[in-house]
Design a protein around this motif. Structure first.
Motif, short mmCIF file in Angstrom:
data_model
loop_
_atom_site.label_atom_id
_atom_site.label_comp_id
_atom_site.label_asym_id
_atom_site.label_seq_id
_atom_site.Cartn_x
_atom_site.Cartn_y
_atom_site.Cartn_z
N UNK A 173 9.77 -4.32 -3.34
CA UNK A 173 8.32 -4.45 -3.26
C UNK A 173 7.92 -5.15 -1.96
N UNK A 174 8.66 -6.18 -1.58
CA UNK A 174 8.34 -6.88 -0.33
C UNK A 174 8.52 -5.95 0.87
N UNK A 175 9.48 -5.07 0.78
CA UNK A 175 9.75 -4.20 1.91
C UNK A 175 8.68 -3.13 2.10
N UNK A 176 8.02 -2.73 1.04
CA UNK A 176 7.00 -1.69 1.17
C UNK A 176 5.62 -2.27 1.44
N UNK A 177 5.47 -3.59 1.34
CA UNK A 177 4.18 -4.22 1.59
C UNK A 177 4.05 -4.61 3.05
N UNK A 178 2.86 -4.59 3.56
CA UNK A 178 2.58 -5.03 4.92
C UNK A 178 2.52 -6.55 4.95
N UNK A 179 3.43 -7.17 5.65
CA UNK A 179 3.51 -8.63 5.66
C UNK A 179 2.31 -9.28 6.32
N UNK A 180 1.59 -8.52 7.17
CA UNK A 180 0.45 -9.11 7.88
C UNK A 180 -0.86 -8.98 7.11
N UNK A 301 -0.93 -4.47 -8.04
CA UNK A 301 0.42 -4.72 -8.51
C UNK A 301 1.06 -3.45 -9.05
N UNK A 302 0.30 -2.68 -9.75
CA UNK A 302 0.82 -1.44 -10.30
C UNK A 302 1.22 -0.48 -9.18
N UNK A 303 0.38 -0.36 -8.16
CA UNK A 303 0.70 0.51 -7.03
C UNK A 303 1.94 0.02 -6.29
N UNK A 304 2.03 -1.30 -6.09
CA UNK A 304 3.17 -1.86 -5.37
C UNK A 304 4.48 -1.66 -6.14
N UNK A 305 4.46 -1.83 -7.47
CA UNK A 305 5.66 -1.62 -8.27
C UNK A 305 6.10 -0.16 -8.24
N UNK A 306 5.14 0.74 -8.28
CA UNK A 306 5.48 2.16 -8.23
C UNK A 306 6.17 2.52 -6.92
N UNK A 307 5.62 2.02 -5.83
CA UNK A 307 6.22 2.30 -4.52
C UNK A 307 7.60 1.65 -4.40
#
Length: 549
Positions: A173-180, A301-307
């Motif tokens: 999940x951390x890898x698919x999220x934009x850290x900025x 959160x749902x979108x992030x978990x799916x990705x």
């Protein structure tokens, strides 16, 4: 009055007789026909007599009517006086009965068992469920050993498997999220019955908090209910979270105070004001407000978990699915064999630097009395509860029965809910009652041989709390909680929080809960006996039921 009328008539007759025209005395001549005059006078006299009789009858009739009216008035007055006296007597009786009932309750119930500041928190021995039969010590011990203790090993294995998978999932999940520009997800925290070693209901279910924080230059600013002097009952225990600037006390949006880069997305507003409607709507805050919105957080959160699952699904030989669409953190691992392992990932926001967390949603359904607002987050003490149970266990005798009591009570409540439907009583209320009893009784009272007595205490405590509609939160406003627990002083000094407050506002829910509670007690002996299957032969003579007293 009759005499007066008669005198008036006499005067009139005299005046007529002595009228000079009708009966002239002076210079009068005797009429030629004397008999005719006498006849006229007699006729006139008879006419006057008849008139007098008519007047007397009229006067008598008026006197009777007057007497009747007077009698009716006297009767009405007596009736009103009687009614007033009866109303006064009824009111006095009601006041006396009310005072007697209040005195009786105070005398029988005594001091509320969980009132903060009182010296004795134990339930009154007079508070019992008369006629309710519960299993004896031998049956309880056999039931626990056969049906509950065996789940401990399964719980450990389940926790280890789920934790390993969640670590991998959150890293993806951390890898698919934009850290900025996206939320920063921290490591999970295990809470609830699975991590406090008292869950008995199957399937075994892990509850995991997943704290998240906004990217710089933003920060979350929590506002709890106890900061305000007057808070509605349904908002007590909840708080709001403002999204503000990290280095400024202002909580407004910083879009106009700093120049955001093209790749940096404002949490409050869309970066492209000229884009589509979906791009213009607020991301994680409630529309046109700085307050963090639970619905927006759940969608994110749902979108992030799916990705994240799409990134790592090739590594596993099972499928991952959402357990409930309305709770996106409710997940289910589904094996090809048909077996499954459910668990809950709950996005939470840390309250300042404490171990308190604002919970975004409730995996087991919305609690009774929860506010409808999506900007009011429930404040959870689950981490402190886990720490307290771990700390108190070290002071109790080896193989203490405190968790056994909670497990048996939770088992009975779960089975009763399946029989008659969910009521206002839940497992968190059971745990809260146990925490109060752990502080009220000495450590030696929780030895393994006291299982029956402590279970009785727990059920009596719940009954008393239900009848009083008072079950106080264990940590809020409770000065007896050891200071070493690290509870923020704001909550230690706050007004006690009544978890049974919804029962005061919802009479139908309260009646259903009380009926379900007593039904649970009546069914306890049968349920435990059926699940125990067999009782050791050596103790068959002791297999008897006793009424609590």
């Amino acid at each position: 009055m009759t005499a007066g009328i008669f005198r008036v008539c006499l005067v009139v007759v005299t005046a007529i007789i002595n009228h000079p025209i009708l009966f002239p005395w002076e210079n009068a001549t005797i009429p030629e026909n004397e008999e005719e005059i006498i006849h006229k006078m007699r006729a006139h006299q008879e006419k006057l007599q008849l008139e007098q009789l008519r007047l007397e009858e009229e006067v008598a009739r008026m006197e009777k009517e007057k007497e009747a009216l007077k009698q009716d008035a006297e009767d009405g007055q007596q009736q009103n006086e009687g009614r007033l006296a009866w109303d006064l007597w009824s009111t006095l009786c009601m006041i006396v009965f009310l005072m007697i009932e209040l005195w009786r309750q105070d005398y029988l119930d005594g001091i509320p068992p969980d009132s903060p500041g009182e010296e004795d928190d134990l339930p009154s021995p007079r508070t019992t469920f008369q006629g309710i039969i519960l299993p004896d010590k031998v049956t309880l011990s056999h039931f626990y050993e056969r049906c509950i203790r065996g789940t401990t090993g399964d719980a450990v294995r389940t926790r280890e498997f789920v934790e390993g998978f969640v670590d991998d999932l959150l890293e993806a999940l951390r890898s698919v999220c934009n850290r900025d520009s996206d939320m920063e997800v921290e490591d999970f925290i295990g809470v609830g019955s699975m991590y406090e070693n008292w869950r008995v209901d199957k399937p075994l279910l892990c509850d995991l908090f997943v704290p998240f924080t906004p990217p710089e230059p933003y920060r979350f600013r929590p506002e709890v209910w106890c900061l305000s002097k007057s808070v509605p009952l349904d908002l007590q225990g909840y708080g709001q979270i403002k999204v503000g600037w990290l280095n400024e006390d202002s909580v407004g949006c910083i879009c106009g105070k700093t120049k955001l880069g093209e790749d940096l997305l404002c949490l409050l507003h869309s970066k492209n004001k000229m884009g589509s409607s979906s791009e213009m709507e607020d991301l994680l805050c409630f529309k046109d407000s700085p307050f963090l919105d639970m619905d927006q957080v759940m969608k994110w959160f749902q979108t992030a978990l799916t990705r994240a699952w799409q990134q790592i699904s090739h590594k596993y030989e099972f499928d991952l699915a959402f357990g409930h669409l309305d709770t996106p953190g409710s997940l289910k691992i589904k094996f090809r064999s048909g077996k499954f392992i459910p668990f809950n990932l709950i996005p939470v926001v840390q309250c300042e630097d404490s171990d308190l967390y604002f919970v975004s949603h409730f995996p087991r359904g919305r609690p009774v009395g929860a506010p409808a607002s999506s900007t009011h987050w429930f404040l959870s003490f689950a981490v402190y509860e886990r720490h307290f149970l771990k700390m108190i266990t070290k002071a109790l005798p080896e193989n203490s029965c405190h968790l056994s009591c909670l497990q048996i009570a939770s088992f009975l409540l779960t089975k009763q809910n399946r029989l008659t439907g969910v009521s206002g009583l839940n497992s968190y209320h059971l745990k809260t009652a146990l925490l109060h009893l752990l502080l009220a009784r000495s450590a030696s009272d929780w030895g393994s041989g006291h299982l029956e007595s402590r279970l009785n205490d727990l059920l009596r405590f719940l009954e008393k709390s239900l009848l009083e509609k008072k079950l106080y939160h264990f940590f809020v406003g409770n000065q007896k909680v050891p200071a070493t627990m690290g509870i923020p002083e704001l909550f230690r000094r706050a007004e006690p929080l009544n978890l049974f407050c919804p029962f005061v506002l919802q009479r139908s829910l309260y009646q259903k809960t009380v009926d379900s509670f007593y039904e649970m007690l009546k069914n306890a002996s049968t349920l435990i006996s059926e699940y125990s299957l067999h009782v050791p032969v050596d103790h068959s003579s002791s297999h008897q039921k006793r009424t609590l007293s």
